[in-house]
Design a protein around this motif. Sequence first.
Motif, PDB file in Angstrom:
ATOM      1  N   VAL A   1     -15.418 -16.485 -40.709  1.00 33.27           N
ATOM      2  CA  VAL A   1     -15.657 -15.265 -41.478  1.00 33.27           C
ATOM      3  C   VAL A   1     -15.886 -14.149 -40.474  1.00 33.27           C
ATOM      4  O   VAL A   1     -16.839 -14.182 -39.703  1.00 33.27           O
ATOM      5  CB  VAL A   1     -16.871 -15.402 -42.417  1.00 33.27           C
ATOM      6  CG1 VAL A   1     -17.107 -14.096 -43.181  1.00 33.27           C
ATOM      7  CG2 VAL A   1     -16.675 -16.550 -43.389  1.00 33.27           C
ATOM      8  N   VAL A   2     -14.990 -13.169 -40.482  1.00 26.09           N
ATOM      9  CA  VAL A   2     -15.097 -12.025 -39.585  1.00 26.09           C
ATOM     10  C   VAL A   2     -15.475 -10.790 -40.389  1.00 26.09           C
ATOM     11  O   VAL A   2     -15.212 -10.719 -41.600  1.00 26.09           O
ATOM     12  CB  VAL A   2     -13.775 -11.784 -38.817  1.00 26.09           C
ATOM     13  CG1 VAL A   2     -13.431 -12.967 -37.929  1.00 26.09           C
ATOM     14  CG2 VAL A   2     -12.629 -11.489 -39.770  1.00 26.09           C
ATOM     15  N   CYS A   3     -16.107  -9.832 -39.714  1.00 30.52           N
ATOM     16  CA  CYS A   3     -16.528  -8.600 -40.387  1.00 30.52           C
ATOM     17  C   CYS A   3     -16.211  -7.411 -39.489  1.00 30.52           C
ATOM     18  O   CYS A   3     -16.341  -7.492 -38.267  1.00 30.52           O
ATOM     19  CB  CYS A   3     -18.034  -8.610 -40.673  1.00 30.52           C
ATOM     20  SG  CYS A   3     -18.578  -9.953 -41.739  1.00 30.52           S
ATOM     21  N   THR A   4     -15.816  -6.323 -40.123  1.00 30.51           N
ATOM     22  CA  THR A   4     -15.592  -5.095 -39.376  1.00 30.51           C
ATOM     23  C   THR A   4     -16.925  -4.558 -38.880  1.00 30.51           C
ATOM     24  O   THR A   4     -17.987  -4.949 -39.360  1.00 30.51           O
ATOM     25  CB  THR A   4     -14.901  -4.041 -40.255  1.00 30.51           C
ATOM     26  OG1 THR A   4     -15.767  -3.741 -41.373  1.00 30.51           O
ATOM     27  CG2 THR A   4     -13.553  -4.536 -40.768  1.00 30.51           C
ATOM     28  N   ALA A   5     -16.858  -3.627 -37.929  1.00 26.13           N
ATOM     29  CA  ALA A   5     -18.087  -2.980 -37.438  1.00 26.13           C
ATOM     30  C   ALA A   5     -18.731  -2.191 -38.572  1.00 26.13           C
ATOM     31  O   ALA A   5     -18.022  -1.568 -39.376  1.00 26.13           O
ATOM     32  CB  ALA A   5     -17.750  -2.069 -36.275  1.00 26.13           C
ATOM     33  N   PRO A   6     -20.055  -2.198 -38.659  1.00 29.13           N
ATOM     34  CA  PRO A   6     -20.732  -1.442 -39.712  1.00 29.13           C
ATOM     35  C   PRO A   6     -20.434   0.052 -39.599  1.00 29.13           C
ATOM     36  O   PRO A   6     -20.369   0.601 -38.504  1.00 29.13           O
ATOM     37  CB  PRO A   6     -22.213  -1.711 -39.467  1.00 29.13           C
ATOM     38  CG  PRO A   6     -22.263  -2.909 -38.589  1.00 29.13           C
ATOM     39  CD  PRO A   6     -20.990  -2.919 -37.808  1.00 29.13           C
ATOM     40  N   ALA A   7     -20.246   0.695 -40.723  1.00 27.91           N
ATOM     41  CA  ALA A   7     -19.981   2.135 -40.759  1.00 27.91           C
ATOM     42  C   ALA A   7     -20.598   2.740 -42.008  1.00 27.91           C
ATOM     43  O   ALA A   7     -20.894   2.030 -42.967  1.00 27.91           O
ATOM     44  CB  ALA A   7     -18.478   2.395 -40.736  1.00 27.91           C
ATOM     45  N   LYS A   8     -20.775   4.055 -41.980  1.00 26.96           N
ATOM     46  CA  LYS A   8     -21.320   4.796 -43.116  1.00 26.96           C
ATOM     47  C   LYS A   8     -20.271   5.703 -43.668  1.00 26.96           C
ATOM     48  O   LYS A   8     -19.545   6.349 -42.982  1.00 26.96           O
ATOM     49  CB  LYS A   8     -22.504   5.648 -42.691  1.00 26.96           C
ATOM     50  CG  LYS A   8     -23.818   5.111 -43.126  1.00 26.96           C
ATOM     51  CD  LYS A   8     -24.865   6.150 -42.769  1.00 26.96           C
ATOM     52  CE  LYS A   8     -26.229   5.604 -43.056  1.00 26.96           C
ATOM     53  NZ  LYS A   8     -27.282   6.479 -42.672  1.00 26.96           N
TER      54      LYS A   8
ATOM     55  N   PRO B   1     -19.551 -18.167 -39.334  1.00 25.23           N
ATOM     56  CA  PRO B   1     -19.375 -16.779 -38.928  1.00 25.23           C
ATOM     57  C   PRO B   1     -18.545 -16.676 -37.656  1.00 25.23           C
ATOM     58  O   PRO B   1     -18.694 -17.477 -36.734  1.00 25.23           O
ATOM     59  CB  PRO B   1     -20.799 -16.272 -38.704  1.00 25.23           C
ATOM     60  CG  PRO B   1     -21.650 -17.479 -38.614  1.00 25.23           C
ATOM     61  CD  PRO B   1     -20.930 -18.595 -39.292  1.00 25.23           C
ATOM     62  N   GLY B   2     -17.661 -15.689 -37.623  1.00 21.25           N
ATOM     63  CA  GLY B   2     -16.869 -15.383 -36.436  1.00 21.25           C
ATOM     64  C   GLY B   2     -17.233 -13.982 -35.955  1.00 21.25           C
ATOM     65  O   GLY B   2     -18.358 -13.517 -36.161  1.00 21.25           O
ATOM     66  N   GLN B   3     -16.273 -13.284 -35.362  1.00 20.22           N
ATOM     67  CA  GLN B   3     -16.509 -11.958 -34.809  1.00 20.22           C
ATOM     68  C   GLN B   3     -17.080 -11.009 -35.854  1.00 20.22           C
ATOM     69  O   GLN B   3     -16.489 -10.794 -36.913  1.00 20.22           O
ATOM     70  CB  GLN B   3     -15.208 -11.384 -34.257  1.00 20.22           C
ATOM     71  CG  GLN B   3     -15.376 -10.036 -33.613  1.00 20.22           C
ATOM     72  CD  GLN B   3     -14.078  -9.519 -33.027  1.00 20.22           C
ATOM     73  OE1 GLN B   3     -13.092 -10.229 -32.911  1.00 20.22           O
ATOM     74  NE2 GLN B   3     -14.067  -8.251 -32.655  1.00 20.22           N
ATOM     75  N   GLY B   4     -18.262 -10.473 -35.595  1.00 18.68           N
ATOM     76  CA  GLY B   4     -18.924  -9.542 -36.505  1.00 18.68           C
ATOM     77  C   GLY B   4     -19.610 -10.193 -37.681  1.00 18.68           C
ATOM     78  O   GLY B   4     -20.342  -9.539 -38.409  1.00 18.68           O
ATOM     79  N   GLY B   5     -19.399 -11.496 -37.886  1.00 24.15           N
ATOM     80  CA  GLY B   5     -19.991 -12.177 -39.035  1.00 24.15           C
ATOM     81  C   GLY B   5     -21.322 -12.840 -38.744  1.00 24.15           C
ATOM     82  O   GLY B   5     -21.982 -13.334 -39.645  1.00 24.15           O
ATOM     83  N   GLY B   6     -21.722 -12.841 -37.483  1.00 28.86           N
ATOM     84  CA  GLY B   6     -22.996 -13.454 -37.096  1.00 28.86           C
ATOM     85  C   GLY B   6     -24.178 -12.575 -37.467  1.00 28.86           C
ATOM     86  O   GLY B   6     -24.029 -11.536 -38.124  1.00 28.86           O
ATOM     87  N   PRO B   7     -25.369 -12.980 -37.038  1.00 32.24           N
ATOM     88  CA  PRO B   7     -26.575 -12.212 -37.357  1.00 32.24           C
ATOM     89  C   PRO B   7     -26.488 -10.772 -36.865  1.00 32.24           C
ATOM     90  O   PRO B   7     -26.003 -10.492 -35.773  1.00 32.24           O
ATOM     91  CB  PRO B   7     -27.689 -12.963 -36.632  1.00 32.24           C
ATOM     92  CG  PRO B   7     -27.151 -14.337 -36.415  1.00 32.24           C
ATOM     93  CD  PRO B   7     -25.672 -14.176 -36.257  1.00 32.24           C
TER      94      PRO B   7
END
Length: 133
Positions: free
Chosen positions: A126-133, A81-87
């Motif tokens: 593995v990076v993930c964007t900020a959570p959004a609705k 996990p990278g930026q945003g991919g962690g817990p």
Amino acid sequence: MERSALAWSLGAGLILAAAPAAAATYEFLAAPEIDLNRVYRLDKATGEMGACQYGLAEGTGGAAAAAARNDDVGVTLCYPPGQGGGPQAQSEYALVASRHNKEGGVFRVDVRTGTMSICYVLNDTVVCTAPAK
């Protein structure tokens, strides 16, 4: 004496029957891109992401360390996990693939809150964007 042995057997059976449900802490999903051999891994309780893919033995290496290496058959490259991919906040997470045949990422969804992130491999993590609705 027979009664306590029966109770013990029933209790042990219930514990063993519940064990597979408790052991299901990860979800796996192949990337929707049709020419990419990548599989994403999700910790369903924490939302932590990872991914692995097959690589040829020649010229492999770098930050995506090999989890298993056999020069005859290639190497398994895994991305932490990278930026945003962690817990994330403790919840209930799932993976959803888009139907786009050139999409290399996946959606990480929080089924309790309805928020979503897009996760993909970037620069050996593995990076993930900020959570959004």
